[in-house]
Design an enzyme around this catalytic site. Structure first.
Site, PDB file in Angstrom:
ATOM      1  N   LYS A 203       0.841  -1.210   0.000  1.00 43.40           N
ATOM      2  CA  LYS A 203       0.000   0.000   0.000  1.00 43.40           C
ATOM      3  C   LYS A 203       0.878   1.264   0.000  1.00 43.40           C
ATOM      4  CE  LYS A 203      -3.336   2.885   0.607  1.00 43.40           C
ATOM      5  NZ  LYS A 203      -4.220   3.226  -0.496  1.00 43.40           N
ATOM      6  N   CYS A 257      -3.736  10.560   0.906  1.00 44.48           N
ATOM      7  CA  CYS A 257      -2.976   9.322   0.680  1.00 44.48           C
ATOM      8  C   CYS A 257      -1.580   9.593   0.129  1.00 44.48           C
ATOM      9  CB  CYS A 257      -3.742   8.413  -0.287  1.00 44.48           C
ATOM     10  SG  CYS A 257      -5.136   7.598   0.487  1.00 44.48           S
TER      11      CYS A 257
HETATM   12  N1  LIG Z   1     -10.423   7.555   2.100  1.00 40.28           N
HETATM   13  C1  LIG Z   1      -9.716   6.903   1.193  1.00 40.28           C
HETATM   14  O1  LIG Z   1      -9.868   7.124   0.006  1.00 40.28           O
HETATM   15  C2  LIG Z   1      -8.705   5.850   1.614  1.00 40.28           C
HETATM   16  C3  LIG Z   1      -8.150   5.041   0.616  1.00 40.28           C
HETATM   17  C4  LIG Z   1      -7.257   4.050   0.981  1.00 40.28           C
HETATM   18  C5  LIG Z   1      -6.916   3.883   2.335  1.00 40.28           C
HETATM   19  N2  LIG Z   1      -7.467   4.703   3.284  1.00 40.28           N
HETATM   20  C6  LIG Z   1      -7.090   4.470   4.673  1.00 40.28           C
HETATM   21  O2  LIG Z   1      -8.211   3.926   5.370  1.00 40.28           O
HETATM   22  C7  LIG Z   1      -8.193   4.342   6.733  1.00 40.28           C
HETATM   23  C8  LIG Z   1      -9.502   5.026   7.076  1.00 40.28           C
HETATM   24  O3  LIG Z   1      -9.628   6.157   6.247  1.00 40.28           O
HETATM   25  P1  LIG Z   1     -10.997   6.953   6.059  1.00 40.28           P
HETATM   26  O4  LIG Z   1     -10.791   7.869   4.907  1.00 40.28           O
HETATM   27  O5  LIG Z   1     -12.133   5.985   6.046  1.00 40.28           O
HETATM   28  O6  LIG Z   1     -11.011   7.787   7.419  1.00 40.28           O
HETATM   29  P2  LIG Z   1     -12.230   8.662   8.014  1.00 40.28           P
HETATM   30  O7  LIG Z   1     -11.595   9.707   8.828  1.00 40.28           O
HETATM   31  O8  LIG Z   1     -13.175   9.013   6.920  1.00 40.28           O
HETATM   32  O9  LIG Z   1     -13.011   7.629   8.969  1.00 40.28           O
HETATM   33  C9  LIG Z   1     -12.472   7.046  10.093  1.00 40.28           C
HETATM   34  C10 LIG Z   1     -13.570   6.922  11.149  1.00 40.28           C
HETATM   35  O10 LIG Z   1     -13.027   6.228  12.276  1.00 40.28           O
HETATM   36  C11 LIG Z   1     -13.603   6.762  13.451  1.00 40.28           C
HETATM   37  N3  LIG Z   1     -12.764   6.367  14.587  1.00 40.28           N
HETATM   38  C12 LIG Z   1     -11.563   6.872  14.977  1.00 40.28           C
HETATM   39  N4  LIG Z   1     -11.100   6.204  16.032  1.00 40.28           N
HETATM   40  C13 LIG Z   1     -12.009   5.252  16.345  1.00 40.28           C
HETATM   41  C14 LIG Z   1     -12.097   4.240  17.338  1.00 40.28           C
HETATM   42  N5  LIG Z   1     -11.116   4.045  18.233  1.00 40.28           N
HETATM   43  N6  LIG Z   1     -13.193   3.449  17.369  1.00 40.28           N
HETATM   44  C15 LIG Z   1     -14.194   3.630  16.477  1.00 40.28           C
HETATM   45  N7  LIG Z   1     -14.159   4.566  15.511  1.00 40.28           N
HETATM   46  C16 LIG Z   1     -13.081   5.363  15.429  1.00 40.28           C
HETATM   47  C17 LIG Z   1     -13.690   8.243  13.178  1.00 40.28           C
HETATM   48  O11 LIG Z   1     -14.657   8.873  14.010  1.00 40.28           O
HETATM   49  C18 LIG Z   1     -14.075   8.265  11.682  1.00 40.28           C
HETATM   50  O12 LIG Z   1     -15.472   8.341  11.490  1.00 40.28           O
HETATM   51  C19 LIG Z   1      -6.963   5.266   6.875  1.00 40.28           C
HETATM   52  O13 LIG Z   1      -5.878   4.514   7.320  1.00 40.28           O
HETATM   53  C20 LIG Z   1      -6.727   5.725   5.446  1.00 40.28           C
HETATM   54  O14 LIG Z   1      -5.388   6.084   5.238  1.00 40.28           O
HETATM   55  C21 LIG Z   1      -8.362   5.673   2.942  1.00 40.28           C
END
Ligand SMILES: NC(=O)c1ccc[n+]([C@@H]2O[C@H](COP(=O)([O-])OP(=O)(O)OC[C@H]3O[C@@H](n4cnc5c(N)ncnc54)[C@H](O)[C@@H]3O)[C@@H](O)[C@H]2O)c1
Length: 403
Positions: A203, A257
């Site tokens: 990744k 990212c």
């Molecule tokens: N958004 C993208 O396009 C994308 C693509 C590939 C990888 N990622 C990776 O995926 C992961 C999540 O990204 P995202 O964009 O969905 O993030 P986001 O911020 O949209 O969502 C994360 C959620 O997790 C919740 N959260 C935080 N701590 C928590 C806990 N202890 N218990 C329960 N809920 C909790 C937050 O309130 C939030 O709603 C990250 O590591 C990101 O780098 C994201």
């Protein structure tokens, strides 16, 4: 395969993933620490912008297959999809993954599958395995533990979640098998087996590769500016070589990212990651350079015309045709230019958002009409069709005026 899934984190990735699994008939208990998120989802609504997601969430909440909650419950499979940002010094922050894992510790039982999807530094899955077994020695070697990164494109998530290939790496062969069986239920793309460390590195490598390639184009743009060569024409011509494929330069690199993940490699392997670290520096420097260029263009105008110019700053998003401003180089440039010249007259433009809490936005055609200097920071499609009169000074960092 068990029939109850807990997802921890219901954001841009966690919610679509939960909805997709639930839509396949598996019960999903989605957990988020944000009560607004939980309440919104339980009403069958969504808190993020993503095409098609609203209909699926409404359906699976209504038929009882998806329930959101602030606390986890006992399940067979646990997916960790919480944020992994970096700290002030660009060190990865895995405290959310740790907190999410801690929250399910008392619920785990032999035979459960634990998967991290959050983008994570190499070794995180093994670290979490050790953390779990230290706190639950009764479960030692009785869980299946794997890492499976996400690579979807926001705006096309519901399609890509199903059809993209996935890389799946367990801490042992049995864990990989179990995780592959889990994803096979709802992914139609190929499932590629590996170990957890390779999947984590994969990744980070994907996004570092993009960052390095963009840095090359950005470096060329700096060289060409000094050499008096049109970088857009240059790249077009160089790409006529059958084995050369240079990307386009821009005003920097942004988003949550590509502008973030390479730091996860640099932080752990600073001596070895020379190109990856340098690419981050070049892409950041490009934004700083753009801000300086705008200041020079203003000074030049003032010296020539004897009056202060009005300037249109075109674009705030981190890439064309989206409303996402996270880590946006255009936003950085606009802030820097405005801060350095509080008396200047600027029109800030972003056609993909209605209003901004810091910048007063101007409609793009009006901004161009009223300005002496038009600066293109993001190549939004609206800008491509603009008719800009010859008396304007045009500064184009992103190729918006190129055919
Ligand atoms: N958004 C993208 O396009 C994308 C693509 C590939 C990888 N990622 C990776 O995926 C992961 C999540 O990204 P995202 O964009 O969905 O993030 P986001 O911020 O949209 O969502 C994360 C959620 O997790 C919740 N959260 C935080 N701590 C928590 C806990 N202890 N218990 C329960 N809920 C909790 C937050 O309130 C939030 O709603 C990250 O590591 C990101 O780098 C994201």
């Amino acid at each position: 395969m068990g029939n109850k899934v807990v997802t921890i984190g219901l954001g841009y990735i966690g919610l679509p993933t939960s909805a997709l699994i639930a839509n396949g008939g598996i019960f999903v208990h989605g957990v988020d620490i944000n009560p607004v998120v939980v309440e919104t989802i339980n009403q069958g609504k969504i808190h993020i912008v993503e095409p098609e997601l609203d209909e699926i969430v409404e359906k699976v909440v209504k038929n009882g297959l998806l329930k959101a909650d602030e606390k986890p419950v006992e399940a067979d499979t646990y997916l960790i999809v919480v944020p992994t940002p970096f700290k002030g010094n660009h060190e990865p922050d895995i405290s959310y993954v740790e907190a999410a894992t801690a929250s399910i510790l008392p619920l785990l039982k032999p035979g459960d599958l634990y998967i991290i999807e959050s983008t994570s530094p190499v070794g995180t899955t093994e670290k979490m395995r050790n953390f779990i077994y230290e706190n639950r020695p009764d479960l030692k070697d009785k869980l299946y533990i794997a890492y499976c990164p996400e690579r979807v494109l926001p705006g096309n998530v519901m399609y890509e979640l199903v059809y993209n290939d996935r890389v799946i790496g367990g801490v042992d062969e049995e864990s990989t098998d179990k995780a592959v069986d889990f994803y096979r239920q709802f992914v139609k793309g190929e499932l590629h087996r590996t170990n957890a460390r390779t999947a984590e590195m994969c990744k980070l490598t994907e996004n570092s590769s993009r960052d390095v390639q963009i840095a090359f184009a950005n470096e060329l743009s700096l060289i060409c500016d000094k050499a008096g060569v049109d970088v857009w024409e240059l790249i077009q011509l160089a790409n006529k070589h059958p084995r050369v494929n240079i990307l386009q330069p821009g005003s920097g690199v942004g988003g949550h990212c590509i502008a973030v993940d390479p730091y996860f490699i640099v932080a752990d392997f600073p001596m070895e990651s020379q190109i990856i670290g340098k690419a981050r520096e070049i892409n950041n420097y490009k934004s700083f350079w753009c801000a300086e260029k705008i200041k020079s263009a203003k000074l030049e105008f003032e010296l020539k015309k004897g009056k202060k110019p009005k300037v249109a700053l075109m674009g705030l998003a981190f890439k064309p045709d989206i409303d996402d401003l996270r880590e946006s180089p255009a936003k950085y440039i606009v802030s820097k230019v405005l801060q350095s010249d509080s008396n200047g007259e600027y029109f800030v433009v972003e056609p993909n958002i209605k209003e901004h809490n810091v910048f007063k936005l101007t409609e793009y055609r009006e901004a161009v009409k009223k300005s002496d200097i038009v600066v293109f920071l993001v190549a939004h499609k609206e800008f491509k069709s603009l008719n800009i009169l010859e008396d304007k000074v045009v500064v184009d960092f992103c190729g918006a005026t190129k055919k």
